[in-house]
Design an enzyme around this catalytic site. Structure first.
Site, PDB file in Angstrom:
ATOM      1  CD  GLU A 170      -2.991  -0.901   2.349  1.00  8.29           C
ATOM      2  OE1 GLU A 170      -2.687  -0.149   3.303  1.00  8.29           O
ATOM      3  OE2 GLU A 170      -4.024  -1.587   2.330  1.00  8.29           O
ATOM      4  CD  GLU A 258      -4.880  -5.411   3.383  1.00  7.86           C
ATOM      5  OE1 GLU A 258      -3.691  -5.700   3.127  1.00  7.86           O
ATOM      6  OE2 GLU A 258      -5.219  -4.492   4.137  1.00  7.86           O
ATOM      7  CE  LYS A 297      -4.063  -6.116  15.669  1.00  8.88           C
ATOM      8  NZ  LYS A 297      -3.617  -5.212  14.581  1.00  8.88           N
TER       9      LYS A 297
END
Length: 366
Positions: A170, A258, A297
């Site tokens: 990115e 993504e 996470k």
């Protein structure tokens, strides 16, 4: 687009009727020859990713979290479950370079090679992601190892049809496509093509890989190149779809390397209705994708629940484990999978989408 606040852990190296709830030692891996890549050697024909015969295909799968934080996801049981239970045909290995990643710990590449080998074993395609995020300029000194890394990767996997190279995640900040991003891409493409003339190369664009239309208007020269874009439905909607459509209309091949189910932070509420709109757009255009992210996470976009959440929900059997990254629920076919109690709402949603393969016209089967 995510901003991780985890302490760095340097690596040592709705689910229905598909599994029992029994847990036990994870079955020993069954010795097997690597499965063939589902579509053979990939190629880009016009705006489409295609199989070895030139027929358009759509890869769908999962991205890991940053391997410097959650590298334990690279284990045999996880990759087997992803391929066999989730029906994913691609996995993205997110190797951050900054943020305590490869630049500080170049040994991280060994985990990437392990992930590639596991993906090959289970017949999945695999994206080797040079994860540019902080700093956002791919020409920053922290990324000076890019050419050496992709030289090594392309020498290792030149003859392996499963591998795609994602040369920058990115790019962001005050960057110009023509002056900053494109020259970097041309340099890395040339490095890869010196060793691997054919495997697909994925190229990011500015503004966190949203300016895919700008890249398409001034493309890098070469074959089997595609441009990546990323979306989070709480933050990116029709305006970004318009940019993607403009890139396609300009003749570029695009790949959604993504996307998450939340806003750009990866946290907060899920935006599943808008995610459905996005997925329908991807299916109609046969755009390949990987979802962020396969980890435990403590954030909403993670596919697995965190141990903190398991404790909150009173799931004592899960809390006793150090991590949920290695599946331990034994499915009906005798291999380990993630049970329904281990999936987040996002993970259950994405798993269902992966298992509901689109029909030939790109519309998901009911």
């Amino acid at each position: 687009m995510k901003r991780s606040t985890f302490a760095i852990l340097v690596f040592g190296l709705a689910l229905q009727g598909c599994a029992s709830t029994a847990r036990g030692p994870v079955p020993a891996a069954v010795a097997q020859a690597p499965l063939p890549a589902k579509y053979g050697k990939l190629q880009v024909v016009g705006t489409h990713l295609c199989d070895s015969s030139g027929k358009a295909v759509q890869l769908r799968g999962m991205s890991t979290m940053g391997l410097q934080w959650n590298g334990e996801i690279v284990n045999e049981a996880a990759f087997a479950a992803l391929a066999k239970d989730w029906k994913a045909d691609v996995v993205r290995l997110a190797m951050y370079v900054g943020e305590g990643g490869y630049a500080a710990h170049p040994e991280l590449k060994q985990l990437v090679w392990k992930g590639v080998d596991l993906a090959i074993k289970y017949g999945m395609y695999v994206m080797v992601d040079w994860h540019v995020l902080t700093p956002g300029n791919p020409n920053d000194p922290v990324y000076r190892g890019a050419q050496a890394f992709f030289d090594e990767a392309s020498k290792k996997y030149a003859k392996v049809p499963n591998v795609l190279y994602e040369i920058m995640n990115e790019p962001n900040g005050q960057l110009s496509w023509a002056e900053d991003i494109k020259p970097y891409a041309e340099k890395i493409v040339a490095t890869i093509r010196a060793n691997d003339p054919d495997n697909v190369i994925l190229i990011g664009s500015g503004t966190w890989s949203q300016d895919v239309d700008v890249a398409a208007a001034d493309p890098v020269q070469g074959k089997n190149l595609m441009y990546t874009f990323h979306f989070y439905p709480g933050s990116h909607r029709q305006a970004l779809r318009n940019k993607v459509q403009a890139a396609i209309d300009a003749g570029a091949g695009v790949f959604c390397s993504e996307w998450g189910t939340t806003d750009y932070t990866g946290s907060g509420q899920l935006y599943l209705a808008e995610a459905e709109t996005w997925l329908a757009f991807l299916d109609r255009n046969q755009i390949s994708w990987t979802n962020w992210s396969l980890c435990d996470k403590s954030e909403s976009s993670a596919a697995l629940i965190s141990l903190a959440e398991a404790m909150k929900q009173g799931k004592t059997a899960l809390v006793e484990r150090d991590s949920l990254m290695e599946p331990q629920t034994i499915g009906r076919e005798g291999y380990a999978i993630w049970g329904s109690d281990e999936l987040s709402a996002s993970g259950a949603f994405v798993r269902a989408k992966l298992r509901a393969k689109p029909t030939a016209d790109g519309v998901p089967a009911k």
